[in-house]
Structure formats: C-alpha cells, structure tokens
Design an enzyme around this catalytic site. Structure first.
Site, short mmCIF file in Angstrom:
data_model
loop_
_atom_site.label_atom_id
_atom_site.label_comp_id
_atom_site.label_asym_id
_atom_site.label_seq_id
_atom_site.Cartn_x
_atom_site.Cartn_y
_atom_site.Cartn_z
CB CYS A 1 -39.83 -19.49 -19.81
SG CYS A 1 -38.59 -19.20 -19.44
CB CYS B 1 -35.84 -13.81 -22.93
SG CYS B 1 -35.29 -13.91 -21.00
N1 DGL Z 1 -38.07 -15.24 -19.27
C1 DGL Z 1 -37.29 -16.18 -19.84
C2 DGL Z 1 -37.42 -16.55 -20.98
O1 DGL Z 1 -38.27 -15.85 -21.51
C3 DGL Z 1 -35.67 -16.05 -19.18
C4 DGL Z 1 -35.15 -16.16 -17.95
C5 DGL Z 1 -34.55 -17.15 -17.20
O2 DGL Z 1 -33.18 -17.72 -17.72
O3 DGL Z 1 -34.53 -17.98 -16.70
O4 DGL Z 1 -36.34 -17.15 -21.30
#
Ligand code: DGL
Length: 260
Positions: free
Chosen positions: A68, A181
């Site tokens: 993330c 993301c």
């Molecule tokens: N999967 C997360 C990232 O890579 C973001 C999603 C969220 O806002 O929770 O930033």
C-alpha cells in the site's frame, strides 16, 4: 505477510506468490479502515503500528510486505523502528518511470494522500532525471477498483474523469503513468481502454516480488510446485471469498480478525 487497506494488495500478492513457491502467506486487508487515503497521517501511523503488533505476535511472519503506497510513504520508518523483521514497502516507481520516458513527461497517479506526501515529493526531486512529473491525486479510484472487483462495474465517464489529468499535452505528451496505488492495476484493462493515447503504465509489483525473493531466498528454498498455503484476514470480518478465489486463495482459508 502481505498487508493493504483492502483488495489492492492482491496485485502485489499474486506477483510475490508466483516467485515464492512453497511459501505460506497471510494476506491482511484492514478493510475496516478503508480507504487509508482519507485518513490523517497520525491516525494512520498509530493504527497500522498497533495492528502490525497484533499480527506479528499472532502469526510470526518472516517478512511483511506493506502493499500500500498510502501506508508505506508514511508508516514504514515507524514499523522499522518498532519491529526487527524485514518490511518491504510499496512506493511510487518514479525512478524507473522517468528513466524510461521518451517524451520526458511522466504522471504519478495515486491517492490524494500519497501524492501530497513529502516522501513522494523527495522521490521526484531525487529521481525525475530532467522529466516533467505531474502528480495526480485520485479521490475515488481505489474505491472504484474495489467495487469493480466486487461485481459493481463503474461507468467509463467516472473512470475517465479520474485518469484524464494524467494526460498532459503541453510541450510534449505524457508517455508514462506510475500506478502509485496498488488498487489501480486491478483496473488496468479499463485504464488502457480509456486512455486518450497509448501510454506505459508502471505497476511496481514485479519489482516488489524481486525484492522479496532477494530477502527470503535462502529461507524458502523449497522446490517449485511444493505449494504453500495462503490464508486471509479482513479486519471488517467480511472476507470477499469469491474475489479471493480469483487470486487462488480458497474459501475456508480466512481467519477471524484478532481484536478489530
Ligand atoms: N492500496 C492503497 C495504496 O496503494 C490505497 C487505497 C486506500 O486509500 O486505502 O495506496
């Protein structure tokens, strides 16, 4: 262990799992707090460090991938200070994107939080290599990716609106977009179809998988085909079994969240 706020980390999990045969995985989605993109930095740090403490004590992983960008760009130093095991983060792939751009026009598409972080700005200062880098913060795209995966398709116009600011034409066209993301690669086909002109989308998952192999290689030298088991925890208590099955995580492999 592979950790994200939701389903986006599955794009990283599938790459890591493909190169780590025989490894047992735990996929953790802190979906009770999704989206991380809307959280205040101090709350996000406190939440992830506390949750990681519970998870590490309960499951004793050899390594944790923070799949993330929104968490990695702020929480990683705190995790590395609090725990001794290795953490592999996911941060915007600005260096390879700029190295490969022919038009010298690159966009970084991430959550609003990720594009605001000093960490991301520093990557641009250090690695833009003369490219013009446009930061595009998306409010909705991570939630759209979750919706699509859960069987509620998002219309073209809504998706187009989120990605169009990435396509710059002033003094040269953007030719490279960093997917900053982990949710966004879930939409890659749609993003390609809706692009006004062809661009290269950079998904950092293969590079993360290589890093994991570098760190774990000697620990998990099991032969290919000696399949490990993957379990999953969703902090909401509502694991999307059908989605997980598409990533090879069989139903019945979800564990109850500890205290959240
Ligand atoms: N999967 C997360 C990232 O890579 C973001 C999603 C969220 O806002 O929770 O930033």
């Amino acid at each position: 262990m592979v950790f994200d706020s939701g389903l986006g980390g599955l794009t990283v999990y599938r790459e890591v799992a493909a190169v780590c045969p025989g490894t047992d995985f735990l996929y953790v989605a802190d979906d009770a707090a999704f989206p991380y993109g809307g959280m205040k930095e101090a709350s996000l740090v406190a939440r992830v460090v506390a949750l990681m403490d519970e998870l590490i004590k309960a499951h004793r992983p050899d390594l944790v991938v923070i799949a993330c960008n929104t968490a990695s760009t702020i929480v990683l130093p705190h995790l590395r200070k609090a725990f001794t095991l290795p953490f592999v983060g996911t941060v915007p792939a600005i260096k390879p994107a700029c190295a490969g751009s022919v038009t010298r026009r690159v966009s970084v598409l991430g959550t609003e939080a990720t594009v605001k972080r000093e960490y991301t700005r520093a990557l641009i200062r250090d690695y833009a290599q003369g490219c013009e880098v446009t930061l595009v913060g998306s409010k909705q795209l991570a939630a759209y990716a979750e919706a699509e995966l859960n069987g509620s398709p998002i219309g073209d116009d809504a998706l187009r609106e989120e990605i169009l600011p990435c396509f710059r034409e002033d003094s040269g066209r953007t030719d490279t977009i960093v997917l900053a993301c982990t949710h966004y690669p879930l939409l890659i086909e749609r993003l390609r179809d809706l692009s006004p002109w062809p661009v290269k989308f950079i998904d950092p998952a293969p590079a993360i998988a290589r890093r994991v192999v570098d760190l774990l290689g000697s620990v998990h030298a099991a032969p290919a085909g000696n399949g490990g088991t993957t379990r999953a925890i969703f902090t909401s208590g509502r694991a999307p079994e059908r989605v997980l099955a598409r990533f090879g995580i069989s139903s019945g492999k979800t564990l109850a969240p500890a205290t959240r």
